[in-house]
Design a protein around this motif. Structure first.
Motif, short mmCIF file in Angstrom:
data_model
loop_
_atom_site.label_atom_id
_atom_site.label_comp_id
_atom_site.label_asym_id
_atom_site.label_seq_id
_atom_site.Cartn_x
_atom_site.Cartn_y
_atom_site.Cartn_z
N MET A 1 0.86 -1.18 0.00
CA MET A 1 0.00 0.00 0.00
C MET A 1 0.90 1.24 0.00
SD MET A 1 -2.96 1.07 2.74
CE MET A 1 -1.95 0.83 4.17
N TRP A 59 -5.74 -6.47 -3.87
CA TRP A 59 -6.66 -6.13 -2.79
C TRP A 59 -7.86 -7.07 -2.78
CZ3 TRP A 59 -7.16 -0.06 -2.91
CH2 TRP A 59 -5.89 0.51 -2.67
N VAL A 84 -5.91 -2.16 3.72
CA VAL A 84 -6.18 -0.88 3.05
C VAL A 84 -7.54 -0.35 3.50
CG1 VAL A 84 -6.65 0.20 0.81
CG2 VAL A 84 -4.72 -1.37 1.06
#
Length: 105
Positions: A1, A59, A84
Protein backbone atom coordinates in the motif's frame (compact mmCIF):
# COMPACT_ATOMS: atom_id res chain seq x y z
CA UNK A 1 0.00 0.00 0.00
CA UNK A 2 1.30 3.45 -0.88
CA UNK A 3 0.28 6.95 0.15
CA UNK A 4 -1.46 7.48 -3.19
CA UNK A 5 -3.79 4.54 -2.42
CA UNK A 6 -5.55 6.59 0.28
CA UNK A 7 -8.11 8.11 0.24
CA UNK A 8 -10.16 5.47 -1.53
CA UNK A 9 -12.84 6.47 -3.96
CA UNK A 10 -16.33 5.86 -2.65
CA UNK A 11 -16.87 3.13 -5.26
CA UNK A 12 -13.69 1.27 -4.23
CA UNK A 13 -14.56 1.61 -0.54
CA UNK A 14 -17.97 0.03 -1.10
CA UNK A 15 -16.63 -2.68 -3.41
CA UNK A 16 -14.13 -3.73 -0.74
CA UNK A 17 -16.93 -3.69 1.82
CA UNK A 18 -19.14 -5.81 -0.44
CA UNK A 19 -16.49 -8.52 -0.91
CA UNK A 20 -15.77 -9.15 2.76
CA UNK A 21 -17.66 -12.38 1.94
CA UNK A 22 -17.53 -14.00 -1.52
CA UNK A 23 -19.64 -11.97 -3.93
CA UNK A 24 -20.12 -11.77 -7.69
CA UNK A 25 -20.43 -8.63 -9.79
CA UNK A 26 -24.21 -8.31 -9.76
CA UNK A 27 -24.22 -9.11 -6.04
CA UNK A 28 -21.71 -6.31 -5.43
CA UNK A 29 -23.91 -3.86 -7.35
CA UNK A 30 -26.96 -4.94 -5.32
CA UNK A 31 -25.17 -4.80 -1.96
CA UNK A 32 -23.70 -1.35 -2.60
CA UNK A 33 -27.14 -0.07 -3.61
CA UNK A 34 -28.66 -1.56 -0.45
CA UNK A 35 -25.94 -0.23 1.85
CA UNK A 36 -26.29 3.30 0.47
CA UNK A 37 -30.08 3.34 0.14
CA UNK A 38 -29.66 3.62 -3.62
CA UNK A 39 -27.45 6.72 -3.44
CA UNK A 40 -24.44 4.92 -4.97
CA UNK A 41 -25.24 3.06 -8.17
CA UNK A 42 -22.32 1.17 -9.68
CA UNK A 43 -22.50 0.75 -13.41
CA UNK A 44 -21.09 -2.45 -14.90
CA UNK A 45 -18.21 -0.59 -16.57
CA UNK A 46 -17.22 1.16 -13.36
CA UNK A 47 -17.48 -2.05 -11.35
CA UNK A 48 -15.50 -4.30 -13.67
CA UNK A 49 -12.84 -1.65 -14.28
CA UNK A 50 -12.44 -1.28 -10.51
CA UNK A 51 -12.36 -5.06 -10.05
CA UNK A 52 -9.50 -5.34 -12.56
CA UNK A 53 -7.58 -2.59 -10.77
CA UNK A 54 -8.22 -4.14 -7.34
CA UNK A 55 -7.02 -7.52 -8.59
CA UNK A 56 -3.82 -5.97 -9.99
CA UNK A 57 -3.20 -4.29 -6.61
CA UNK A 58 -3.91 -7.66 -4.93
CA UNK A 59 -6.66 -6.13 -2.79
CA UNK A 60 -9.21 -8.68 -4.02
CA UNK A 61 -8.91 -12.12 -5.52
CA UNK A 62 -11.13 -14.55 -7.39
CA UNK A 63 -12.86 -16.82 -4.88
CA UNK A 64 -14.60 -19.14 -7.35
CA UNK A 65 -15.73 -19.42 -10.96
CA UNK A 66 -19.09 -20.97 -11.87
CA UNK A 67 -18.38 -22.52 -15.26
CA UNK A 68 -22.04 -23.44 -15.80
CA UNK A 69 -23.36 -19.86 -15.73
CA UNK A 70 -21.22 -17.94 -18.20
CA UNK A 71 -18.17 -18.20 -15.95
CA UNK A 72 -19.66 -16.03 -13.19
CA UNK A 73 -16.82 -15.12 -10.84
CA UNK A 74 -17.02 -14.51 -7.12
CA UNK A 75 -14.49 -12.17 -5.55
CA UNK A 76 -13.15 -11.94 -2.00
CA UNK A 77 -11.09 -9.30 -0.21
CA UNK A 78 -7.45 -10.24 0.49
CA UNK A 79 -5.50 -9.55 3.68
CA UNK A 80 -3.85 -6.60 1.92
CA UNK A 81 -7.24 -5.31 0.78
CA UNK A 82 -8.56 -5.63 4.33
CA UNK A 83 -5.57 -3.62 5.64
CA UNK A 84 -6.18 -0.88 3.05
CA UNK A 85 -9.89 -0.84 3.92
CA UNK A 86 -9.15 -0.59 7.66
CA UNK A 87 -6.69 2.27 7.06
CA UNK A 88 -9.38 4.15 5.13
CA UNK A 89 -12.05 3.35 7.74
CA UNK A 90 -9.80 4.75 10.49
CA UNK A 91 -9.13 7.88 8.40
CA UNK A 92 -12.86 8.43 7.91
CA UNK A 93 -13.55 7.89 11.61
CA UNK A 94 -10.93 10.54 12.44
CA UNK A 95 -12.61 12.97 10.05
CA UNK A 96 -15.99 12.37 11.69
CA UNK A 97 -14.57 12.65 15.21
CA UNK A 98 -12.88 15.96 14.40
CA UNK A 99 -16.00 17.33 12.72
CA UNK A 100 -18.02 16.45 15.82
CA UNK A 101 -15.44 18.16 18.06
CA UNK A 102 -15.55 21.32 15.93
CA UNK A 103 -19.33 21.22 15.76
CA UNK A 104 -19.53 21.63 19.52
CA UNK A 105 -17.74 24.97 19.52
Amino acid sequence: MTEKDIPLTEAVYYILLAVRRPNHGYGIIQEVGKLTGGRVVLGAGTLYGAIQTLQKKKWIDIYSVDTESRKKKEYIITDLGRAVFETERARLMELLKNAELMGNE
